[in-house]
Write a protein that holds these residues in place. Structure first.
Motif, PDB file in Angstrom:
ATOM      1  N   GLY A 130      10.312 -15.040   2.732  1.00  0.00           N
ATOM      2  CA  GLY A 130       9.804 -16.365   2.087  1.00  0.00           C
ATOM      3  C   GLY A 130       8.805 -17.033   2.740  1.00  0.00           C
ATOM      4  N   SER A 131       8.178 -16.580   3.773  1.00  0.00           N
ATOM      5  CA  SER A 131       7.342 -16.886   4.521  1.00  0.00           C
ATOM      6  C   SER A 131       6.496 -16.057   5.632  1.00  0.00           C
ATOM      7  CB  SER A 131       7.513 -18.495   5.292  1.00  0.00           C
ATOM      8  OG  SER A 131       8.450 -18.001   6.397  1.00  0.00           O
ATOM      9  N   CYS A 132       5.291 -16.357   6.031  1.00  0.00           N
ATOM     10  CA  CYS A 132       4.777 -15.490   7.065  1.00  0.00           C
ATOM     11  C   CYS A 132       4.564 -16.434   8.358  1.00  0.00           C
ATOM     12  CB  CYS A 132       3.343 -15.109   6.693  1.00  0.00           C
ATOM     13  SG  CYS A 132       2.718 -14.025   7.959  1.00  0.00           S
ATOM     14  N   LYS A 133       5.316 -15.753   9.591  1.00  0.00           N
ATOM     15  CA  LYS A 133       5.323 -16.358  10.624  1.00  0.00           C
ATOM     16  C   LYS A 133       4.278 -15.817  11.726  1.00  0.00           C
ATOM     17  CE  LYS A 133       9.000 -16.120   9.530  1.00  0.00           C
ATOM     18  NZ  LYS A 133       9.453 -15.563   8.234  1.00  0.00           N
ATOM     19  N   THR A 134       3.529 -16.389  12.484  1.00  0.00           N
ATOM     20  CA  THR A 134       2.443 -15.601  13.272  1.00  0.00           C
ATOM     21  C   THR A 134       2.563 -16.210  14.801  1.00  0.00           C
ATOM     22  OG1 THR A 134       1.109 -15.280  11.520  1.00  0.00           O
ATOM     23  CG2 THR A 134       0.165 -15.329  13.562  1.00  0.00           C
ATOM     24  N   VAL A 135       2.418 -15.635  15.606  1.00  0.00           N
ATOM     25  CA  VAL A 135       2.622 -16.240  17.043  1.00  0.00           C
ATOM     26  C   VAL A 135       1.375 -15.428  17.751  1.00  0.00           C
ATOM     27  CG1 VAL A 135       4.029 -14.269  18.134  1.00  0.00           C
ATOM     28  CG2 VAL A 135       4.130 -16.756  19.163  1.00  0.00           C
ATOM     29  N   VAL A 136       0.644 -16.065  18.550  1.00  0.00           N
ATOM     30  CA  VAL A 136      -0.450 -15.707  19.475  1.00  0.00           C
ATOM     31  C   VAL A 136       0.086 -15.804  21.059  1.00  0.00           C
ATOM     32  CG1 VAL A 136      -2.747 -16.232  20.681  1.00  0.00           C
ATOM     33  CG2 VAL A 136      -2.291 -16.740  18.044  1.00  0.00           C
ATOM     34  N   LEU A 137       0.082 -14.626  21.503  1.00  0.00           N
ATOM     35  CA  LEU A 137       0.587 -14.326  22.964  1.00  0.00           C
ATOM     36  C   LEU A 137      -0.381 -14.123  24.028  1.00  0.00           C
ATOM     37  CD1 LEU A 137       3.599 -12.243  22.228  1.00  0.00           C
ATOM     38  CD2 LEU A 137       3.807 -14.722  22.587  1.00  0.00           C
ATOM     39  N   LEU A 177       0.837 -18.967  23.090  1.00  0.00           N
ATOM     40  CA  LEU A 177      -0.355 -19.779  23.275  1.00  0.00           C
ATOM     41  C   LEU A 177      -0.381 -20.716  21.870  1.00  0.00           C
ATOM     42  CD1 LEU A 177      -2.854 -17.315  24.359  1.00  0.00           C
ATOM     43  CD2 LEU A 177      -1.587 -18.959  25.736  1.00  0.00           C
ATOM     44  N   GLY A 178       0.235 -20.029  20.668  1.00  0.00           N
ATOM     45  CA  GLY A 178       0.149 -20.821  19.463  1.00  0.00           C
ATOM     46  C   GLY A 178       1.002 -20.218  18.498  1.00  0.00           C
ATOM     47  N   PHE A 179       1.158 -20.854  17.409  1.00  0.00           N
ATOM     48  CA  PHE A 179       1.780 -20.721  16.314  1.00  0.00           C
ATOM     49  C   PHE A 179       1.624 -20.993  14.949  1.00  0.00           C
ATOM     50  CE2 PHE A 179       5.610 -21.349  13.532  1.00  0.00           C
ATOM     51  CZ  PHE A 179       6.111 -19.990  13.585  1.00  0.00           C
ATOM     52  N   GLY A 180       1.834 -20.132  13.969  1.00  0.00           N
ATOM     53  CA  GLY A 180       1.222 -20.754  12.596  1.00  0.00           C
ATOM     54  C   GLY A 180       2.607 -20.088  11.715  1.00  0.00           C
ATOM     55  N   ALA A 181       2.515 -20.876  10.404  1.00  0.00           N
ATOM     56  CA  ALA A 181       3.489 -20.499   9.398  1.00  0.00           C
ATOM     57  C   ALA A 181       3.125 -20.745   8.079  1.00  0.00           C
ATOM     58  CB  ALA A 181       5.001 -21.063   9.699  1.00  0.00           C
ATOM     59  N   SER A 182       3.347 -20.062   7.247  1.00  0.00           N
ATOM     60  CA  SER A 182       2.687 -20.227   5.750  1.00  0.00           C
ATOM     61  C   SER A 182       3.969 -19.766   4.619  1.00  0.00           C
ATOM     62  CB  SER A 182       1.521 -19.601   5.557  1.00  0.00           C
ATOM     63  OG  SER A 182       1.226 -20.157   4.013  1.00  0.00           O
ATOM     64  N   ASP A 183       4.512 -20.708   3.799  1.00  0.00           N
ATOM     65  CA  ASP A 183       5.480 -20.234   2.751  1.00  0.00           C
ATOM     66  C   ASP A 183       4.872 -19.611   1.726  1.00  0.00           C
ATOM     67  OD1 ASP A 183       7.301 -21.583   4.232  1.00  0.00           O
ATOM     68  OD2 ASP A 183       7.382 -23.317   3.440  1.00  0.00           O
ATOM     69  N   TYR A 184       5.532 -18.862   0.892  1.00  0.00           N
ATOM     70  CA  TYR A 184       5.067 -18.202  -0.238  1.00  0.00           C
ATOM     71  C   TYR A 184       6.205 -18.211  -1.364  1.00  0.00           C
ATOM     72  CZ  TYR A 184       5.518 -14.121   2.854  1.00  0.00           C
ATOM     73  OH  TYR A 184       5.726 -13.232   3.723  1.00  0.00           O
ATOM     74  N   PHE A 185       5.872 -18.143  -2.386  1.00  0.00           N
ATOM     75  CA  PHE A 185       6.969 -18.168  -3.717  1.00  0.00           C
ATOM     76  C   PHE A 185       7.599 -17.011  -3.659  1.00  0.00           C
ATOM     77  CE2 PHE A 185       8.009 -18.061  -8.071  1.00  0.00           C
ATOM     78  CZ  PHE A 185       8.910 -19.161  -8.184  1.00  0.00           C
ATOM     79  N   SER A 186       9.043 -16.851  -3.810  1.00  0.00           N
ATOM     80  CA  SER A 186       9.657 -15.673  -4.055  1.00  0.00           C
ATOM     81  C   SER A 186      10.298 -15.943  -5.561  1.00  0.00           C
ATOM     82  CB  SER A 186      11.000 -15.337  -3.114  1.00  0.00           C
ATOM     83  OG  SER A 186      11.579 -14.152  -3.400  1.00  0.00           O
ATOM     84  N   ASP A 187      10.133 -14.781  -6.525  1.00  0.00           N
ATOM     85  CA  ASP A 187      10.498 -15.337  -7.916  1.00  0.00           C
ATOM     86  C   ASP A 187      11.856 -14.403  -8.065  1.00  0.00           C
ATOM     87  OD1 ASP A 187      10.517 -16.307 -10.369  1.00  0.00           O
ATOM     88  OD2 ASP A 187       8.777 -14.834 -11.098  1.00  0.00           O
TER      89      ASP A 187
END
Length: 151
Positions: free
Chosen positions: A18-25, A32-42
């Protein structure tokens, strides 16, 4: 450190259903940082679960960019990355690598008849013994069989 003196860092990417989660270590596994982005599941039809591969790539790029920006690190100092994705997803592609289908997720059970048929064969136990995987529609083998029947 990279040649410009920036501290090395690592990227962890979780490309989920349902989403992409990313971490910088950093080198000591400190976040050090985090990011996330949702995308559609049909749900293409009842019981089908597909994802748009281009939307998934776009979500991954957005997630990575957000994590790198959150961490405030130099892109040139990335020492490595790990990319993990949801299990048992499958994408049919043509000879040039272009998608022919959406990403058929683990939750897509359109191959249930193929798995049910496989359970009734003499080869079922041997397949389980060799792979350790119970016969189940979520596995790509049965999704491939379903696709072949559609062609």
């Amino acid at each position: 450190m990279d040649p410009n003196g920036a501290t090395a860092w690592f990227l962890g990417i979780d490309l989920g259903t349902g989403s992409c989660k990313t971490v910088v270590l950093d080198e000591n596994a400190r976040i050090l940082g985090f990011g996330a982005s949702d995308y559609f599941s049909d749900s293409v039809q009842s019981r089908w679960r597909e994802q748009d591969p281009e939307a998934m790539v776009e979500g991954m790029v957005c997630s990575v960019n957000a994590a790198v920006a959150d961490a405030g690190v130099s892109g040139k100092a990335c020492a490595g990355f790990s990319l993990g994705a949801a299990l048992h997803g499958m994408l049919a592609v043509d000879g040039k690598g272009s998608p022919l289908t959406g990403v058929m997720t683990w939750a897509d059970d359109r191959a249930s008849a193929q798995a049910r048929d496989a359970k009734e064969t003499d080869a079922a136990k041997a397949l389980y013994d060799e792979t350790g995987c119970p016969i189940h529609w979520m596995y790509p083998l049965y999704k491939i069989q379903w696709l072949r029947r559609q062609a």
